[in-house]
Structures are given as C-alpha cells and as structure tokens.
Design a protein around this motif. Sequence first.
Motif, PDB file in Angstrom:
ATOM      1  N   GLU A 164      21.371  36.514  53.375  1.00  0.00           N
ATOM      2  CA  GLU A 164      20.370  35.658  54.029  1.00  0.00           C
ATOM      3  C   GLU A 164      19.205  35.403  53.079  1.00  0.00           C
ATOM      4  O   GLU A 164      18.579  36.345  52.581  1.00  0.00           O
ATOM      5  N   ARG A 181      19.296  30.384  55.504  1.00  0.00           N
ATOM      6  CA  ARG A 181      20.714  30.420  55.849  1.00  0.00           C
ATOM      7  C   ARG A 181      21.302  31.757  55.393  1.00  0.00           C
ATOM      8  O   ARG A 181      20.763  32.418  54.505  1.00  0.00           O
ATOM      9  N   ALA A 202      29.178  29.838  55.297  1.00  0.00           N
ATOM     10  CA  ALA A 202      27.868  30.265  55.775  1.00  0.00           C
ATOM     11  C   ALA A 202      27.784  30.033  57.275  1.00  0.00           C
ATOM     12  O   ALA A 202      28.603  29.307  57.853  1.00  0.00           O
ATOM     13  N   PHE A 205      24.632  25.192  57.112  1.00  0.00           N
ATOM     14  CA  PHE A 205      24.199  24.679  55.820  1.00  0.00           C
ATOM     15  C   PHE A 205      23.075  23.680  56.020  1.00  0.00           C
ATOM     16  O   PHE A 205      23.089  22.910  56.988  1.00  0.00           O
ATOM     17  N   CYS A 206      22.118  23.678  55.105  1.00  0.00           N
ATOM     18  CA  CYS A 206      21.105  22.636  55.132  1.00  0.00           C
ATOM     19  C   CYS A 206      21.559  21.476  54.232  1.00  0.00           C
ATOM     20  O   CYS A 206      22.568  21.573  53.532  1.00  0.00           O
TER      21      CYS A 206
END
Length: 283
Positions: A164, A181, A202, A205-206
């Motif tokens: 993280e 994330r 993940a 996701f951004c």
Amino acid sequence: MSDEVEPGYVRVRLDLSYDGKDFSGWAKQRERRTVQGELETALRTVTRSQETYELTVAGRTDAGVHARGQVAHVDLPQAVWAEHGEHLRRRLAGRLPKDIRVWRVAEAPYGFNARFSAIWRRYAYRVSDHPGGVDPLLRGHVLWHDWALDVAAMNAASRALLGEHDFAAYCKRREGATTIRTLQELSWVRDADGIVTATVRADAFCHNMVRSLVGALLFVGDGHRPVEWAGKVLAAGVRDSAVHVVRPHGLTLEEVGYPADELLMARNQEARNKRTLPGRGCC
C-alpha cells in the motif's frame, strides 16, 4: 452508503471481453464510439425498451485498452429480466459489433456491485524486444520496445512498488480522488516466443497507473535507469518527466476478483471510503 437494488428491479452481472483498438475507452461519450455506449444501445434494442439501462463496470479502461475478463452490472426491471433473461446472451451476440462479446449473463447475488465489490483487478501488459519488431499477427496487443530487456532487473525494481502506497508519482491526478492503492502483484515473465508480460494486480488502479509503472520499469529493463530508480520515484510522490505512459494497445484487463457472496455487500460499502495511509489525516 447503501447499494440496495430498487424494488421491482433485478441486478444482472455481465462478463465480457473486447478489443479496445477502435474504442474511445469504456465510458460513453457524445459522438465517440465506446464500449459502454455500444453495450447499452444493444441492451435497449434486444429488450425492445424505450429506456437506456446504465451499466456499472469493474474497471473503466482507457481508449485502446483491451479486456478479456471485464465485469459489469445493470439493473433491469423484473418484467424485462423475466422476458429476456434466458435469451439475452444469444441476442446480444447477434446485435453487438464483433469487437465486443458478452460471455455470461446471470442474476447477481445480494450486495454485488461490479465496481465496489471487487477486491482486485489483474492486468497484463505485453512487450516484445525482438530486434525485428512485433509479429504482425500480435501487433494490436504487443508493444515493441527497441532495446533488449533484462527481466530480472525489472522484477527486482518491481518489488519496491508492492504494498500500500500513495502512487501519485505514477498516476494522472483527478480532482477529489485518492491515489493510495495496494499493489498486490507486479511481476515480469518472458515466454518461449520472447514476449515479455507484466502481470499487475491491485485492489484498484488510478488513472494511467499501470501504463506508467510499465513505462518506468521498461527504462530499468533496458538499462537507462538503475534498479532503485522506480522505488525512488514512488517515494518522491511527484511525477517524474522520465516516467512515460506507454501506449495502450499492450494492455489487457485479464480478470476481476470478488469475495464470497456473503461478503459482497460489506466489501461494496468498504470500498466507498476514501483511503489514507497510516499516520495521515483524510484531508
């Protein structure tokens, strides 16, 4: 926040895949061809409905990105589901363009939300460093990198990114959205044909995160940056001009993971909370 289905409606899960080459991404846009737009139009047509039923998706892919294991949901009136549900997959196959396929249509369990119930998304990014280029039959799904790649170095650099973190250095910022994330897996493998594949998993996701991570690690793999560089960029927390967002066609959403049915609603509600790192306030 509750995600109860409105009375008189049924939540339906759709599992689908698409070739992203000719789409301006998932989300519908005026005067641009998108996956959501094509699907919603097809649903309206095959159910002979006046209303457009809006889809919610697990991962909103960008223009040119493919999906093999995308998941979406739609809330349909009970009468529409009763009349069309059994035949919906086959009818969609007859109506959808050939670059979208719906493989499964089923009533979703209680608490299911394609986006908020997901506990992970898994992407693959495929690269060829063959000096002759990419096999023409694979060119729509594999990036050509004109430098030899050291997979061991890329894996070593990837380890510093796991866990993280605030991935602001690897994301395109969006107003009001967090860039924290949990990166669960980031690994590279070269197959027998020489294709180098990154597996990236993940909780979420951004924007541009996977393609930025890949761009940074390719620089490590070809020797332009040392192994420690990718981790230092992450720790700096700001965009580095050397981190390139690689082209979208090498990226495929492979799979979305969900918890057991009895945990869906709890996950759905948990995922709506804005995250912070330990020791930091929310704002």
